[in-house]
Design a protein around this motif. Structure first.
Motif, short mmCIF file in Angstrom:
data_model
loop_
_atom_site.label_atom_id
_atom_site.label_comp_id
_atom_site.label_asym_id
_atom_site.label_seq_id
_atom_site.Cartn_x
_atom_site.Cartn_y
_atom_site.Cartn_z
N HIS A 56 2.13 5.17 6.84
CA HIS A 56 1.08 4.75 6.13
C HIS A 56 0.01 4.19 7.25
O HIS A 56 0.41 3.36 7.95
CB HIS A 56 1.45 3.88 5.19
N ARG A 57 -1.26 4.61 7.25
CA ARG A 57 -2.36 4.36 8.31
C ARG A 57 -2.36 2.72 8.05
O ARG A 57 -2.84 2.20 8.88
CB ARG A 57 -3.46 5.01 8.01
N GLY A 93 -6.73 -5.28 -1.96
CA GLY A 93 -5.71 -5.72 -1.91
C GLY A 93 -4.48 -4.90 -1.94
O GLY A 93 -3.48 -5.18 -1.86
N GLY A 94 -5.01 -3.39 -1.99
CA GLY A 94 -3.86 -2.45 -1.79
C GLY A 94 -3.91 -1.77 -0.23
O GLY A 94 -4.08 -2.22 0.64
N GLY A 95 -3.51 -0.37 -0.29
CA GLY A 95 -3.27 0.35 0.82
C GLY A 95 -2.88 1.73 0.66
O GLY A 95 -2.50 2.21 -0.44
N GLY A 96 -2.59 2.66 1.45
CA GLY A 96 -1.80 3.90 1.67
C GLY A 96 -2.51 4.94 2.48
O GLY A 96 -2.74 4.35 3.43
N HIS A 97 -2.71 5.93 1.89
CA HIS A 97 -3.34 7.27 2.98
C HIS A 97 -4.52 7.44 2.62
O HIS A 97 -5.20 7.04 1.62
CB HIS A 97 -2.31 8.49 2.81
N ARG A 98 -5.18 8.22 3.33
CA ARG A 98 -6.42 8.59 3.12
C ARG A 98 -6.58 9.32 1.93
O ARG A 98 -7.89 9.00 1.04
CB ARG A 98 -6.92 9.90 4.05
N ASN A 99 -5.96 10.22 1.29
CA ASN A 99 -6.17 10.87 0.12
C ASN A 99 -5.17 10.31 -0.87
O ASN A 99 -5.14 10.92 -1.98
CB ASN A 99 -5.82 12.48 0.22
N ALA A 100 -4.36 9.33 -0.62
CA ALA A 100 -3.34 8.85 -1.71
C ALA A 100 -3.13 7.34 -1.58
O ALA A 100 -2.68 7.10 -0.32
CB ALA A 100 -2.11 9.57 -1.68
N ALA A 101 -3.44 6.57 -2.38
CA ALA A 101 -3.58 5.15 -2.23
C ALA A 101 -3.34 4.39 -3.37
O ALA A 101 -3.20 5.17 -4.49
CB ALA A 101 -4.80 4.57 -1.42
N GLY A 102 -3.00 2.93 -3.54
CA GLY A 102 -3.09 2.20 -4.71
C GLY A 102 -3.20 0.54 -4.34
O GLY A 102 -3.28 0.18 -3.34
N PHE A 103 -3.40 0.00 -5.29
CA PHE A 103 -3.36 -1.48 -5.48
C PHE A 103 -3.12 -1.98 -6.91
O PHE A 103 -2.67 -1.11 -7.77
CB PHE A 103 -4.97 -1.69 -5.18
N THR A 104 -2.63 -3.37 -6.73
CA THR A 104 -2.36 -4.08 -8.18
C THR A 104 -3.63 -4.77 -8.36
O THR A 104 -4.23 -5.41 -7.28
CB THR A 104 -1.33 -4.93 -7.84
#
Length: 329
Positions: free
Chosen positions: A124-125, A301-312
């Protein structure tokens, strides 16, 4: 050592340091992220198989949910999984796989503090480099791809059991090879050459759902909303999965919805809001090409990849949706 203090060398250079940590440890805990997918579990089990064969006392775990998703129930090495409540503290080495931050380990994050050393392996970047040694390659298509290179540097023979775990992460994180990089198909060919049944693995992980999935889809997709003016006119499509929609369904069924919503041609960004409690939501984001949703997720407050990410997020559905639309611009 203090987290994040490892030298700023290339990923390949860090493999030697990681191998030294692994070879020096006689007790190892491998931690996968909460709500585990096949990349984190496949990475963890592949590494655990190797360590066990070397005589290391090794265990694998994740904080939530309480049981391994059924779609991964045939992965080799699953006998090394222990419940979160049984995880040992004070081992020689804790290895985190496919977790972009300490928070993604849930209640098991404190295992890092009690261990002599910690090793973070990820792709993950947005990874926060929370280990004493961090092997993070944002260019890799999956964490299992990083694990493969680590095993190669370690001169480990990748047999069918290890390949099964590695392929599970590769096929899921590439969306059945829809999102690939140079070398992805070569890696798949190499793993398949060990004799594993790639079609059966993919079917178990991606294409097997109980009948109850269908009415849930009908309810959720029927309430999907298109916001064409969002994302500076590139468009947002979103849907919400309420607790009443998901009752009795596995995490696999819930997580699959984003890959259907994202197919909307009029929207650059897709989001699925998954209700956890009355006012708690986990949000999955996907983009087609021009928007970096990892940046958007990070602001929330989340994170992930350039084209796929998420947060709560917390609040009513309306306030959480409004916050996302504002963050997208």
């Amino acid at each position: 050592m203090t987290p994040g203090t490892s030298s700023d060398t290339t990923v390949d250079d860090k493999f030697a340091q990681a191998i030294s940590l692994l070879e020096a440890a006689s007790t190892v805990t491998v931690l996968c992220h909460v709500q585990p997918d096949a990349d984190t579990i496949g990475s963890g089990l592949a590494l655990a198989i190797v360590l066990k064969r070397r005589g290391v006392d090794v265990e694998v775990s994740f904080a939530t949910p309480s049981e391994l998703p059924e779609s991964m129930s045939e992965l080799p090495g699953r006998e090394m999984l222990v419940s979160a409540g049984e995880v040992r503290r004070g081992v020689d080495l804790v290895v985190s796989v496919d977790a972009g931050s300490r928070g993604r380990l849930g209640d098991l994050g404190d295992c890092l503090d009690a261990a002599d050393a910690s090793l973070v392996i990820d792709h993950h970047r947005s990874n926060t480099r929370f280990g004493t040694l961090n092997v993070v390659d944002p260019a890799a298509e999956s964490t299992t791809a990083v694990i493969t290179r680590l095993l190669d540097a370690w001169s480990v023979d990748i047999d069918a059991d290890i390949a099964h775990c590695l392929f599970a992460g590769l096929v899921t994180d590439t969306g059945s090879f829809r999102w690939v990089r140079p070398g992805s198909h070569l890696l798949a060919e190499r793993l398949l050459a060990t004799g594993i049944d790639g079609a059966a693995i993919a079917r178990q992980l991606l294409d097997s759902h109980p009948f109850g999935w269908l009415p849930m889809l009908g309810s959720v997709l029927g309430s999907a909303t298109l916001v064409p003016e969002a994302v500076a006119g590139l468009g947002l499509v979103y849907a919400a999965i309420l607790c009443s929609d998901s009752a009795g369904l596995r995490s696999e069924e819930i997580e699959s919805v984003i890959d259907i919503v994202r197919t909307t041609s009029e929207a650059e960004v897709a989001a699925v809001f998954k209700q956890q409690t009355a006012d708690e939501w986990t949000v999955s984001l996907r983009s087609k090409s021009s928007v970096d949703v990892s940046v958007v997720a990070a602001t929330l407050g989340g994170g992930g990849h350039r084209n796929a990410a998420g947060f709560t997020a917390f609040g009513t559905k309306e306030t959480v949706v409004a916050a996302l639309i504002e963050a997208l611009g």
